[in-house]
Motif scaffolding. Sequence first.
Motif, PDB file in Angstrom:
ATOM      1  N   ASP A  21      55.903 -58.284  35.775  1.00  0.00           N
ATOM      2  CA  ASP A  21      54.554 -58.826  35.558  1.00  0.00           C
ATOM      3  C   ASP A  21      54.377 -59.450  34.174  1.00  0.00           C
ATOM      4  OD1 ASP A  21      53.765 -58.051  38.104  1.00  0.00           O
ATOM      5  OD2 ASP A  21      53.176 -56.054  37.422  1.00  0.00           O
ATOM      6  N   LEU A  22      55.468 -59.693  33.479  1.00  0.00           N
ATOM      7  CA  LEU A  22      55.406 -60.292  32.153  1.00  0.00           C
ATOM      8  C   LEU A  22      54.883 -61.717  32.261  1.00  0.00           C
ATOM      9  CD1 LEU A  22      56.239 -59.609  29.205  1.00  0.00           C
ATOM     10  CD2 LEU A  22      58.351 -60.845  29.666  1.00  0.00           C
ATOM     11  N   ARG A  23      53.949 -62.049  31.403  1.00  0.00           N
ATOM     12  CA  ARG A  23      53.354 -63.388  31.427  1.00  0.00           C
ATOM     13  C   ARG A  23      53.466 -64.006  30.039  1.00  0.00           C
ATOM     14  NH1 ARG A  23      48.332 -66.097  30.714  1.00  0.00           N
ATOM     15  NH2 ARG A  23      47.430 -64.297  29.688  1.00  0.00           N
ATOM     16  N   ARG A  24      53.938 -65.250  30.008  1.00  0.00           N
ATOM     17  CA  ARG A  24      53.997 -66.001  28.746  1.00  0.00           C
ATOM     18  C   ARG A  24      52.789 -66.907  28.661  1.00  0.00           C
ATOM     19  NH1 ARG A  24      59.313 -68.779  26.593  1.00  0.00           N
ATOM     20  NH2 ARG A  24      57.669 -70.210  26.143  1.00  0.00           N
ATOM     21  N   PHE A  25      52.236 -67.002  27.467  1.00  0.00           N
ATOM     22  CA  PHE A  25      51.135 -67.927  27.241  1.00  0.00           C
ATOM     23  C   PHE A  25      51.171 -68.360  25.785  1.00  0.00           C
ATOM     24  CE2 PHE A  25      49.683 -63.799  26.197  1.00  0.00           C
ATOM     25  CZ  PHE A  25      48.623 -63.899  25.308  1.00  0.00           C
ATOM     26  N   ARG A  26      50.373 -69.339  25.432  1.00  0.00           N
ATOM     27  CA  ARG A  26      50.462 -69.935  24.098  1.00  0.00           C
ATOM     28  C   ARG A  26      49.083 -70.030  23.449  1.00  0.00           C
ATOM     29  NH1 ARG A  26      53.175 -75.678  22.649  1.00  0.00           N
ATOM     30  NH2 ARG A  26      53.554 -75.204  20.473  1.00  0.00           N
ATOM     31  N   PRO A  27      48.571 -68.909  22.950  1.00  0.00           N
ATOM     32  CA  PRO A  27      47.256 -68.942  22.309  1.00  0.00           C
ATOM     33  C   PRO A  27      47.344 -69.438  20.866  1.00  0.00           C
ATOM     34  CG  PRO A  27      48.139 -66.750  22.162  1.00  0.00           C
ATOM     35  CD  PRO A  27      49.130 -67.569  22.972  1.00  0.00           C
ATOM     36  N   VAL A  28      46.209 -69.735  20.301  1.00  0.00           N
ATOM     37  CA  VAL A  28      46.125 -70.049  18.876  1.00  0.00           C
ATOM     38  C   VAL A  28      45.904 -68.722  18.160  1.00  0.00           C
ATOM     39  CG1 VAL A  28      44.812 -71.245  17.081  1.00  0.00           C
ATOM     40  CG2 VAL A  28      45.161 -72.340  19.306  1.00  0.00           C
ATOM     41  N   ILE A  29      46.832 -68.381  17.258  1.00  0.00           N
ATOM     42  CA  ILE A  29      46.714 -67.133  16.509  1.00  0.00           C
ATOM     43  C   ILE A  29      46.964 -67.405  15.034  1.00  0.00           C
ATOM     44  CG2 ILE A  29      47.397 -65.663  18.448  1.00  0.00           C
ATOM     45  CD1 ILE A  29      50.134 -65.367  17.108  1.00  0.00           C
ATOM     46  N   GLU A  30      46.550 -66.469  14.198  1.00  0.00           N
ATOM     47  CA  GLU A  30      46.785 -66.581  12.762  1.00  0.00           C
ATOM     48  C   GLU A  30      48.217 -66.142  12.489  1.00  0.00           C
ATOM     49  OE1 GLU A  30      44.431 -65.588   8.638  1.00  0.00           O
ATOM     50  OE2 GLU A  30      44.127 -64.250  10.341  1.00  0.00           O
TER      51      GLU A  30
END
Length: 129
Positions: A66-75
Amino acid sequence: MSKKIRSLDTIDDWWFNRLHEGDDWPERVVCDRLYAEYLKAASQLGIGRKRGPAEFGKRLAKLVPDLRRFRPVIETDPGVMKRVWCYDMPPLNDCRAAFDELVGQPVDWPALPPKKCERAQQSDDVVPT
């Protein structure tokens, strides 16, 4: 410990140890940081052939269904915001169950306090608005 677990691939062995420790189980982790953690552990253990980041990601996806990759904006640094690839990590108990299934036998995992095993659940008396 079974013979099967003692003969794990380097990524599988690192993941087994990560699941066994269960410390600071994240809800989200930066992909590069998790890979760096694997490399550091492999170096400390004197593991010969370390896998590359692509192979690491593919194997991790098999270890954690159930691992999901995503690309949020983070500090990434103080005051620096960037889009970074991250993994959305399933709860520790789910990851351990997937590992048990992968090796075809239950592992005697150490018990952890409930908050370490599961993500915080929304209370039944809270009504979403």
